[in-house]
Scaffold this motif. Sequence first.
Motif, PDB file in Angstrom:
ATOM      1  N   SER A  67       6.208  -1.807   4.780  1.00 45.12           N
ATOM      2  CA  SER A  67       5.422  -0.950   3.829  1.00 45.12           C
ATOM      3  C   SER A  67       5.124   0.162   4.890  1.00 45.12           C
ATOM      4  N   LEU A  68       4.665   0.263   5.754  1.00 49.59           N
ATOM      5  CA  LEU A  68       4.528   1.013   7.387  1.00 49.59           C
ATOM      6  C   LEU A  68       5.732   1.916   6.788  1.00 49.59           C
ATOM      7  N   SER A  69       6.748   1.970   7.266  1.00 57.38           N
ATOM      8  CA  SER A  69       8.102   2.414   7.428  1.00 57.38           C
ATOM      9  C   SER A  69       8.394   3.203   5.889  1.00 57.38           C
ATOM     10  N   MET A  70       7.087   2.816   3.845  1.00 55.63           N
ATOM     11  CA  MET A  70       7.355   3.924   3.435  1.00 55.63           C
ATOM     12  C   MET A  70       5.866   4.678   3.011  1.00 55.63           C
ATOM     13  N   ILE A  71       5.992   4.220   3.565  1.00 55.59           N
ATOM     14  CA  ILE A  71       3.897   4.732   4.308  1.00 55.59           C
ATOM     15  C   ILE A  71       4.634   6.582   4.683  1.00 55.59           C
ATOM     16  N   ILE A  72       5.544   5.990   5.599  1.00 52.59           N
ATOM     17  CA  ILE A  72       6.041   7.417   6.131  1.00 52.59           C
ATOM     18  C   ILE A  72       6.354   8.270   5.307  1.00 52.59           C
ATOM     19  N   ALA A  73       7.147   8.015   4.164  1.00 58.24           N
ATOM     20  CA  ALA A  73       8.085   8.766   3.944  1.00 58.24           C
ATOM     21  C   ALA A  73       6.671   9.261   2.852  1.00 58.24           C
ATOM     22  N   GLY A 113       5.857  13.318   2.815  1.00 59.89           N
ATOM     23  CA  GLY A 113       6.204  14.027   1.394  1.00 59.89           C
ATOM     24  C   GLY A 113       7.705  14.374   1.396  1.00 59.89           C
ATOM     25  N   SER A 114       8.580  12.571   1.945  1.00 59.54           N
ATOM     26  CA  SER A 114       9.606  12.924   1.657  1.00 59.54           C
ATOM     27  C   SER A 114      10.739  11.594   0.964  1.00 59.54           C
ATOM     28  N   SER A 115      11.863  11.559   1.039  1.00 58.45           N
ATOM     29  CA  SER A 115      12.520  10.386   0.166  1.00 58.45           C
ATOM     30  C   SER A 115      12.821   9.911   1.435  1.00 58.45           C
ATOM     31  N   ILE A 116      13.254   8.215   1.394  1.00 60.09           N
ATOM     32  CA  ILE A 116      13.080   7.072   1.872  1.00 60.09           C
ATOM     33  C   ILE A 116      14.562   6.693   1.465  1.00 60.09           C
ATOM     34  N   ARG A 117      14.920   6.634   2.620  1.00 62.90           N
ATOM     35  CA  ARG A 117      16.572   5.499   2.693  1.00 62.90           C
ATOM     36  C   ARG A 117      16.944   4.296   3.240  1.00 62.90           C
ATOM     37  N   VAL A 118      16.783   3.121   2.764  1.00 64.47           N
ATOM     38  CA  VAL A 118      16.491   2.011   3.713  1.00 64.47           C
ATOM     39  C   VAL A 118      17.850   1.054   3.271  1.00 64.47           C
ATOM     40  N   THR A 119      18.029   0.908   4.556  1.00 61.94           N
ATOM     41  CA  THR A 119      19.097   0.066   4.860  1.00 61.94           C
ATOM     42  C   THR A 119      18.781  -1.135   5.996  1.00 61.94           C
ATOM     43  N   SER A 120      20.169  -2.239   6.599  1.00 63.26           N
ATOM     44  CA  SER A 120      19.184  -3.004   7.571  1.00 63.26           C
ATOM     45  C   SER A 120      20.733  -3.138   9.185  1.00 63.26           C
ATOM     46  N   PRO A 148       0.592  -0.921   0.794  1.00 65.08           N
ATOM     47  CA  PRO A 148       0.413  -0.154  -0.050  1.00 65.08           C
ATOM     48  C   PRO A 148       0.928   1.269  -0.252  1.00 65.08           C
ATOM     49  N   ARG A 149       0.450   2.478  -0.744  1.00 64.58           N
ATOM     50  CA  ARG A 149       1.230   3.628  -0.722  1.00 64.58           C
ATOM     51  C   ARG A 149       0.758   4.555   0.689  1.00 64.58           C
ATOM     52  N   LYS A 150      -0.480   4.268   1.282  1.00 70.87           N
ATOM     53  CA  LYS A 150      -0.762   5.550   2.013  1.00 70.87           C
ATOM     54  C   LYS A 150      -1.296   5.205   2.815  1.00 70.87           C
ATOM     55  N   LEU A 151      -1.523   6.353   4.019  1.00 70.34           N
ATOM     56  CA  LEU A 151      -2.200   5.107   5.256  1.00 70.34           C
ATOM     57  C   LEU A 151      -4.116   4.488   5.048  1.00 70.34           C
ATOM     58  N   SER A 152      -4.415   4.835   4.164  1.00 71.00           N
ATOM     59  CA  SER A 152      -5.916   5.074   3.521  1.00 71.00           C
ATOM     60  C   SER A 152      -6.086   3.241   3.208  1.00 71.00           C
ATOM     61  N   GLU A 153      -4.795   3.471   2.164  1.00 70.98           N
ATOM     62  CA  GLU A 153      -4.844   1.748   2.127  1.00 70.98           C
ATOM     63  C   GLU A 153      -4.085   0.366   2.919  1.00 70.98           C
ATOM     64  N   PHE A 154      -3.308   1.103   3.649  1.00 72.68           N
ATOM     65  CA  PHE A 154      -3.131  -0.100   4.939  1.00 72.68           C
ATOM     66  C   PHE A 154      -4.151  -0.964   5.015  1.00 72.68           C
ATOM     67  N   ILE A 155      -4.531  -2.163   5.083  1.00 73.60           N
ATOM     68  CA  ILE A 155      -5.090  -3.060   5.241  1.00 73.60           C
ATOM     69  C   ILE A 155      -5.041  -3.833   7.354  1.00 73.60           C
ATOM     70  N   GLY A 156      -5.406  -3.415   7.855  1.00 74.06           N
ATOM     71  CA  GLY A 156      -5.351  -4.118   9.597  1.00 74.06           C
ATOM     72  C   GLY A 156      -4.774  -3.169  10.232  1.00 74.06           C
ATOM     73  N   GLN A 157      -4.278  -3.722  11.510  1.00 74.84           N
ATOM     74  CA  GLN A 157      -3.573  -2.553  12.490  1.00 74.84           C
ATOM     75  C   GLN A 157      -4.009  -1.612  12.729  1.00 74.84           C
ATOM     76  N   ALA A 158      -5.507  -1.439  12.440  1.00 71.29           N
ATOM     77  CA  ALA A 158      -6.370  -0.530  13.373  1.00 71.29           C
ATOM     78  C   ALA A 158      -5.408   0.709  14.481  1.00 71.29           C
ATOM     79  N   ARG A 159      -5.197   0.062  14.981  1.00 71.03           N
ATOM     80  CA  ARG A 159      -5.017   1.128  16.559  1.00 71.03           C
ATOM     81  C   ARG A 159      -3.350   1.634  16.126  1.00 71.03           C
TER      82      ARG A 159
END
Length: 354
Positions: free
Chosen positions: A77-83, A87-94, A32-43
């Motif tokens: 998915s939620l980390s991507m949604i936060i960015a 309206g910002s960029s995201i850098r991903v690592t582990s 999902p791209r936005k919080l409104s599209e994310f299913i579950g984890q309502a709280r």
Amino acid sequence: MYQDEADWSGEGVSLTAHQDASDQDVETSLRPRKLSEFIGQARVREQLELVLHGALKRGDQPDHVLFSGPPGLGKTSLSMIIATELGSSIRVTSGPALERPGDLAAMLSNLAEGDVLFIDEIHRIARPAEEMLYLAMEDYRVDIVVGKGPGATSIPLELAPFTLVGATTRSGALTGPLRDRFGFTAHMEFYSPEELELVVRRSAGILGVDLRDDGAVEIAGRSRGTPRIANRLLRRVRDFAEVRADGAVTLEVARAALEVYDVDELGLDRLDRAVLSALINSFHGGPVGISTLAVAVGEESSTVEEVCEPYLVRAGLLARTPRGRVATAAAWHHMGLTPPQHAPGSPQPDLLAE
């Protein structure tokens, strides 16, 4: 209806929620791209929405965010949604990739103002890099040590304000100082079958799968409460439907496909049933140590403990005791056997007499 069933020699489908390379591209398209599209984890969604929108309204940088929970529930998915929401960029690592402080300093210095830095499996970050992260999270600054011995000097490096998003499958492995520096922490819960049904329907629409109502219910019920597994099963059932049926995923097709892939009605795969079979048939229901049980099924102890055991315990099929693992009465029934009176969950004679 199904053709050439005798020549299908599948080895089953893995129901571990850990992602492999072959799944990454497809999973990315289903995110999902936005919080409104994310299913579950309502709280969690409600709390995260308040954190993000409150910061945007004030013009501030949001607090650092920590997601914890089993794999496959939507932390990335939620980390991507936060960015996206910011309206910002995201850098991903582990975490394992950050072995030295210099690795982390290079990544932090390249962040622009408002960027999101996502560190997956953050509990595995090396201690020297973790200690550098403390100062970066609090003061947006890191100290670079130049030279060695008495001549070494510390050069402060100012960082652009950023939001750190950490994800961990083992929140207990996080050090206290690191955990305390996150302004918002959220624990991800397993999904209900109804929520997984919505996930499967959405994914089917994106993938162009002709998914019928009863087929969606069947796949969701065998997905172990995990969206990643639900999407994986949907793709395998789609393959079966296209090769052996008319392409439509009905209840009958879903059941036949999941039988081919060794996924039973409780969502147990071949390895899960091998663990229960060894525990019941070879060790009379236990108790037995995890290493002995792993040898009996020909797997590593870590595989049995991290992949199989969590779901078997959650499903009420296996109990962990001080003396070892024990098969519950439900496990005996699931394997088509009569449980002994000492099995956990079995009716006690004195209770029956009353």
